[in-house]
Design an enzyme around this catalytic site. Sequence first.
Site, PDB file in Angstrom:
ATOM      1  CD  GLU A  13       3.456  -9.655 -16.633  1.00  0.00           C
ATOM      2  OE1 GLU A  13       3.071  -9.627 -15.313  1.00  0.00           O
ATOM      3  OE2 GLU A  13       3.744 -10.630 -17.101  1.00  0.00           O
ATOM      4  CD  GLU A 177       4.130 -16.298 -14.174  1.00  0.00           C
ATOM      5  OE1 GLU A 177       4.534 -15.289 -13.604  1.00  0.00           O
ATOM      6  OE2 GLU A 177       3.090 -16.512 -14.411  1.00  0.00           O
ATOM      7  CG  ASP A 200      -2.289  -8.975  -5.896  1.00  0.00           C
ATOM      8  OD1 ASP A 200      -2.212  -9.152  -6.960  1.00  0.00           O
ATOM      9  OD2 ASP A 200      -2.107  -9.746  -4.898  1.00  0.00           O
TER      10      ASP A 200
HETATM   11  N1  ADE Z   1       0.426 -12.035  -9.673  1.00  0.00           N
HETATM   12  C1  ADE Z   1       0.062 -10.910  -9.102  1.00  0.00           C
HETATM   13  N2  ADE Z   1      -0.610 -10.960  -8.026  1.00  0.00           N
HETATM   14  C2  ADE Z   1      -0.476 -12.276  -7.483  1.00  0.00           C
HETATM   15  C3  ADE Z   1      -1.134 -13.110  -6.477  1.00  0.00           C
HETATM   16  N3  ADE Z   1      -1.868 -12.702  -5.476  1.00  0.00           N
HETATM   17  N4  ADE Z   1      -0.744 -14.516  -6.638  1.00  0.00           N
HETATM   18  C4  ADE Z   1       0.001 -15.160  -7.599  1.00  0.00           C
HETATM   19  N5  ADE Z   1       0.431 -14.433  -8.639  1.00  0.00           N
HETATM   20  C5  ADE Z   1       0.027 -12.835  -8.582  1.00  0.00           C
END
Ligand code: ADE
Length: 232
Positions: A13, A177, A200
């Site tokens: 990142e 975070e 996602d």
């Molecule tokens: N970071 C990226 N996707 C996530 C998810 N589904 N849950 C928690 N942190 C994430």
Amino acid sequence: MNRIGIIGAMEEEINILKEQMRDVTVKTIASMEFNEGKLYDKQIVVVRSGIGKVNAAVCTQVLSDLYRVEAVVNTGVAGSLRNEINIGDIVLSTDTLQHDMDATGFGYEAGVIPRMDRSVFVADESLISLAKDICETKIPEISVHTGRIVSGDQFISDSAKKEWLVGTFKGYCTEMEGAAIAQAAYLNNLPFLIIRAISDKADHSAEMSYSLFEEMAIRNTVKLLGGLIEKL
Ligand code: ADE
């Protein structure tokens, strides 16, 4: 603003940003590598915090105490909690809270931090509006949303949990975070902004989708961050 702390949970990142910096000094503190240097004539400190809220909070405290940053920006990926927020889109935090803070057994509502004056941490308005402008002018191909980001020490990959997060907190996206960085920033009186690109949908497809789209999502946040640092 001239000293800005930039936190990414994972190396991928922050890598591209680190490559673009000049005059870099690296120091390891609390097992984290702090990269201090220049980008667009701004003094910045770029650091990989590691995953989760404890790492993120420790990292923010070091940026405040030892680097005396004037603002903290968190970049990374997140799971979408709303149908209209798609993979690759960017979410800018209006505010953020910890969805796994749970003192309900003591009569508190979910997400409320007992004996603290607040549990929802509000992002800096000028950072939000600058980031929004940059998205719209420099990267118009990406949709940008502004709303609540909910954080917890959990990767959300389950539709029932997702529905609970939406119903209980009205979150736009979820990650691991942001709220910890926001809380540490609040305690130190620092402005902050959380910038997340969607990797996602935080449901049964999350694990597969995350692996496929993480890289593309990160490229989107890097474009925004470059523009933001230049204009700050
Ligand atoms: N970071 C990226 N996707 C996530 C998810 N589904 N849950 C928690 N942190 C994430």
